[in-house]
Scaffold this active site. Structure first.
Site, PDB file in Angstrom:
ATOM      1  N   LYS A 189       0.780  -1.341  -0.397  1.00 49.42           N
ATOM      2  CA  LYS A 189      -0.132  -0.051   0.030  1.00 49.42           C
ATOM      3  C   LYS A 189       0.532   0.744   0.107  1.00 49.42           C
ATOM      4  O   LYS A 189       1.528   1.639   1.148  1.00 49.42           O
ATOM      5  CB  LYS A 189      -1.320  -0.091   1.142  1.00 49.42           C
ATOM      6  CG  LYS A 189      -2.504   0.729   0.967  1.00 49.42           C
ATOM      7  CD  LYS A 189      -1.587   1.790   0.974  1.00 49.42           C
ATOM      8  CE  LYS A 189      -1.985   3.010   1.577  1.00 49.42           C
ATOM      9  NZ  LYS A 189      -2.281   4.679   1.723  1.00 49.42           N
ATOM     10  N   GLU A 265       9.271   1.618  11.321  1.00 52.28           N
ATOM     11  CA  GLU A 265      10.202   1.621  10.863  1.00 52.28           C
ATOM     12  C   GLU A 265      10.033   3.530  10.893  1.00 52.28           C
ATOM     13  O   GLU A 265       8.933   3.356  10.112  1.00 52.28           O
ATOM     14  CB  GLU A 265      11.403   2.048   9.547  1.00 52.28           C
ATOM     15  CG  GLU A 265      11.713   1.272  10.133  1.00 52.28           C
ATOM     16  CD  GLU A 265      12.745   0.181   9.624  1.00 52.28           C
ATOM     17  OE1 GLU A 265      13.534   1.313  10.299  1.00 52.28           O
ATOM     18  OE2 GLU A 265      13.780  -0.714   9.824  1.00 52.28           O
ATOM     19  N   CYS A 300      14.020  10.293   7.259  1.00 55.76           N
ATOM     20  CA  CYS A 300      13.453  10.141   8.547  1.00 55.76           C
ATOM     21  C   CYS A 300      14.811  10.316   9.309  1.00 55.76           C
ATOM     22  O   CYS A 300      14.736  10.569  10.409  1.00 55.76           O
ATOM     23  CB  CYS A 300      13.131   8.491   8.603  1.00 55.76           C
ATOM     24  SG  CYS A 300      14.543   7.498   7.536  1.00 55.76           S
ATOM     25  N   GLU A 397       9.696  16.452  15.230  1.00 55.69           N
ATOM     26  CA  GLU A 397       9.798  16.535  14.154  1.00 55.69           C
ATOM     27  C   GLU A 397       9.423  16.967  13.238  1.00 55.69           C
ATOM     28  O   GLU A 397       8.403  17.217  12.546  1.00 55.69           O
ATOM     29  CB  GLU A 397       9.974  14.616  13.192  1.00 55.69           C
ATOM     30  CG  GLU A 397      10.417  14.185  11.850  1.00 55.69           C
ATOM     31  CD  GLU A 397      10.172  13.014  11.570  1.00 55.69           C
ATOM     32  OE1 GLU A 397       8.490  12.453  11.737  1.00 55.69           O
ATOM     33  OE2 GLU A 397      10.825  12.428  10.931  1.00 55.69           O
TER      34      GLU A 397
HETATM   35  P1  NAD Z   1       2.592   8.302   7.593  1.00 57.35           P
HETATM   36  O1  NAD Z   1       2.578   7.833   8.730  1.00 57.35           O
HETATM   37  O2  NAD Z   1       1.361   9.739   7.573  1.00 57.35           O
HETATM   38  O3  NAD Z   1       2.121   7.557   6.484  1.00 57.35           O
HETATM   39  C1  NAD Z   1       2.963   6.310   5.854  1.00 57.35           C
HETATM   40  C2  NAD Z   1       1.587   5.260   5.396  1.00 57.35           C
HETATM   41  O4  NAD Z   1       1.165   4.971   5.796  1.00 57.35           O
HETATM   42  C3  NAD Z   1       1.256   6.156   3.975  1.00 57.35           C
HETATM   43  O5  NAD Z   1       0.766   4.819   3.062  1.00 57.35           O
HETATM   44  C4  NAD Z   1      -0.322   6.407   4.598  1.00 57.35           C
HETATM   45  O6  NAD Z   1      -1.200   6.129   3.883  1.00 57.35           O
HETATM   46  C5  NAD Z   1      -0.810   4.911   5.886  1.00 57.35           C
HETATM   47  N1  NAD Z   1      -1.478   5.563   7.016  1.00 57.35           N
HETATM   48  C6  NAD Z   1      -1.501   6.927   7.204  1.00 57.35           C
HETATM   49  N2  NAD Z   1      -2.831   6.536   8.332  1.00 57.35           N
HETATM   50  C7  NAD Z   1      -2.765   5.468   8.705  1.00 57.35           C
HETATM   51  C8  NAD Z   1      -3.521   4.690   8.826  1.00 57.35           C
HETATM   52  N3  NAD Z   1      -5.198   5.443  10.130  1.00 57.35           N
HETATM   53  N4  NAD Z   1      -3.954   3.034   9.305  1.00 57.35           N
HETATM   54  C9  NAD Z   1      -3.020   2.551   8.136  1.00 57.35           C
HETATM   55  N5  NAD Z   1      -2.331   3.364   7.420  1.00 57.35           N
HETATM   56  C10 NAD Z   1      -2.203   4.448   7.512  1.00 57.35           C
HETATM   57  O7  NAD Z   1       4.224   8.661   7.121  1.00 57.35           O
HETATM   58  P2  NAD Z   1       4.038   9.624   5.552  1.00 57.35           P
HETATM   59  O8  NAD Z   1       4.009  11.418   5.949  1.00 57.35           O
HETATM   60  O9  NAD Z   1       3.455   9.194   4.748  1.00 57.35           O
HETATM   61  O10 NAD Z   1       5.974   9.442   6.282  1.00 57.35           O
HETATM   62  C11 NAD Z   1       6.954  10.498   7.062  1.00 57.35           C
HETATM   63  C12 NAD Z   1       7.054   9.919   8.416  1.00 57.35           C
HETATM   64  O11 NAD Z   1       7.632   8.501   7.642  1.00 57.35           O
HETATM   65  C13 NAD Z   1       8.218  11.296   8.927  1.00 57.35           C
HETATM   66  O12 NAD Z   1       7.395  10.225   9.594  1.00 57.35           O
HETATM   67  C14 NAD Z   1       9.063   9.959   8.212  1.00 57.35           C
HETATM   68  O13 NAD Z   1      10.149  10.197   9.861  1.00 57.35           O
HETATM   69  C15 NAD Z   1       9.060   8.283   8.610  1.00 57.35           C
HETATM   70  N6  NAD Z   1       9.940   7.608   7.677  1.00 57.35           N
HETATM   71  C16 NAD Z   1      11.112   7.347   8.490  1.00 57.35           C
HETATM   72  C17 NAD Z   1      11.807   5.902   7.897  1.00 57.35           C
HETATM   73  C18 NAD Z   1      12.235   5.216   8.092  1.00 57.35           C
HETATM   74  O14 NAD Z   1      12.731   4.332   7.583  1.00 57.35           O
HETATM   75  N7  NAD Z   1      12.524   5.063   9.537  1.00 57.35           N
HETATM   76  C19 NAD Z   1      11.925   5.813   6.540  1.00 57.35           C
HETATM   77  C20 NAD Z   1      11.481   6.751   6.042  1.00 57.35           C
HETATM   78  C21 NAD Z   1      10.309   8.315   6.623  1.00 57.35           C
END
Ligand code: NAD
Length: 494
Positions: A189, A265, A300, A397
């Protein structure tokens, strides 16, 4: 590389596939619903993406389960699986421009980065795990002579992967490639901001010979498609990268459904620590700038906190400022651009909100600081000085091109600050004394630590966090552990 005109023409002609990929076919959402895919480059509507929901997730998971149970992939000769995944990696490289264009249009990443880092990184990851398929062995335990005790790794079944928008292709490949290499079937997804490259990756896997149902992509919004996948009882493991709050929900969904395994992650607030005996201040300044401004800070492990031991701060600021003279910010389709816009208006407004806090507690901008308004998602590289360690700016962040600077009176205070957030994804330390740097690095509570550099990385090493940055590890052979279970088999030899 081709010039801006070339990429503008390609962008104007682009007609990306916007349906999801289930059981080897492109399909619309069962509901017929779509959502708008807006480019942060100029706010234009790229396309309308199929808005998957529970019914679509059910279809995809059923296809994945059927393919897994049939053994068409899970029991395929490792050599043949390897050949399919190697061909897939080749096809990713052959479609480098198309994939890069989709990534840049979707998330505003500079086209040079999409071409050289994202597409090539995804291809290398797929190739690396393909090559591992027929080179990883199981174990035999040191049992008594009258018995044989085998320890084998078995695939888990259906893997649900939910990924973010900041490195769409790379992070998808970090999950999908080891999961498939272990013989699992996958439902991916992608984030709603970045569905296009995931859809094309699935098509290319199919063209490479991946059997139907083994790799499926369900596009859609997080609370709809993401939640349905995370709650599905036939999903054995959820591999998630994203924000902390969503990570918490993933654990909740798992607990409330089949107690599936969850690998998280999550975010970071990674420190770049400069001790007073740093040897090469120019190298340090350019690493600091790249460490935060690469991908407009939407990384991240972005080095978003600069912790400087007293005395050298002003000189370091001057060198970072000078480095930025040659740092080209602008149109992501221009191959010369080094930093593009923020991914969406919502994310831009989140960054604006933090910029508006500056000055309320004695902070000041060293450079940058203008909020983005109207139709523009461009936020300039920003450095904020005078930030207190326990302030919101230092603890949360921001996920934008915003570096906060903290001054530490000595090494002990620098270490306390470096470790003093809820996160533990990465960190760096700069010192001309390698023993001192090493001792400092050992005490950093983070999954990745760099000494006198920042952001060196490759698929050969694991990546993941301590503390609130998550629990799983992507990349390296260790990632195979994420997607397999150990089985013990005893044989009586009497
Ligand atoms: P997000 O948590 O909003 O979304 C991530 C994914 O989760 C998306 O596919 C989104 O559609 C899905 N999602 C959102 N709400 C959901 C729910 N209620 N139920 C199920 N799925 C849901 O994060 P983002 O804004 O897309 O990404 C940024 C974040 O990701 C930052 O906090 C960043 O640090 C983190 N990140 C971490 C790593 C790592 O390897 N540690 C790498 C990249 C990004």
């Amino acid at each position: 590389m081709s010039d801006l005109k070339y990429w503008e023409a390609r962008a104007a002609a682009a007609k990306p596939e916007s349906r999801m990929f289930i059981n080897g076919k492109f399909v619309d959402a069962a509901s017929g619903e779509t959502f708008d895919d807006i480019s942060p480059r100029d706010q234009h509507l790229i396309t309308k993406i199929a808005a998957g929901d529970t019914e679509d997730v059910n279809r995809a998971v059923a296809a994945a389960k059927t393919s897994f149970d049939s053994g068409v992939w899970s029991e395929m000769n490792p050599r043949d699986k390897k050949a399919i995944m190697l061909k897939w990696a080749d096809l990713i490289r052959a479609n480098q421009e198309e994939l890069a264009l989709l990534e840049t249009l979707d998330v505003g990443k500079p086209i040079s980065d999409s071409m050289n880092v994202d597409v090539m990184g995804a291809a290398r990851t797929v190739q690396w795990y393909a090559e591992a398929i027929d080179k990883t062995y199981d174990e035999i335990a040191p049992a008594p002579r009258n018995a044989l005790a085998m320890i084998t790794r078995e695939p888990l079944g259906v893997i649900g992967a939910v990924v973010p928008w900041n490195y769409p292709m790379i992070i998808a490949s970090w999950k999908v490639a080891p999961a498939l290499a272990m013989g699992n079937s996958v439902v991916l997804k992608p984030a709603e901001q970045s569905s296009l490259s995931a859809i094309l990756l699935a098509k290319l896997a199919s063209e490479a010979g991946m059997p139907d149902g083994v790799f499926n992509v369900v596009t859609g919004l997080g609370p709809a498609a993401g939640q349905a996948l995370a709650r599905h009882n036939d999903v054995a493991k959820l591999a998630f990268t994203g924000s902390g709050p969503t990570g918490r929900k993933m654990l909740q969904y798992a607990a409330e459904s089949n107690m599936k395994q969850v690998a998280l992650e999550l975010g970071g607030k990674s420190p770049q620590v400069v001790l007073d005996d740093v040897a090469d201040l120019d190298a340090c300044a350019s690493a600091i700038a790249w460490g935060i401004y690469y991908n407009a800070g939407q990384t991240c492990n972005a080095g978003s906190r600069l912790i400087v031991q007293g005395g050298i701060k002003e000189e370091l600021f001057a060198r970072v400022t000078k480095f930025l003279d040659t740092f080209k910010v602008g149109d992501p389709l221009d191959p010369a651009t080094m930093m593009g816009p923020i991914v969406s208006k919502a994310q831009r407004d989140r960054v604006n909100h933090y910029l508006e806090m500056v000055g309320k507690n004695g902070e000041r901008f060293v450079f940058g600081g203008e909020t983005a308004t109207g139709e523009s998602n461009m936020i300039a590289p920003t450095l904020i000085d005078g930030v207190k360690h326990d302030s919101v700016l230092s603890q949360e962040e921001i996920f934008g091109p915003v570096l906060v600077a903290l001054e530490a009176k000595d090494e002990a205070e620098a270490l306390a600050m470096a470790n003093g957030t809820e996160y533990g994804l990465a960190g760096s330390v700069w010192s001309g004394n390698i023993a001192r740097a090493h001792n400092f690095a050992r005490k950093l509570r983070a999954g990745t630590v760099w000494i006198n550099t920042f952001d060196m990385s490759d698929v050969i090493t694991p990546f993941g966090g301590f503390k609130g940055s998550g629990s799983g590890r992507d990349k390296s052979l260790h990632a195979l552990e994420n997607y397999s279970a150990l089985k013990t088999t005893w044989v009586d030899l009497n």
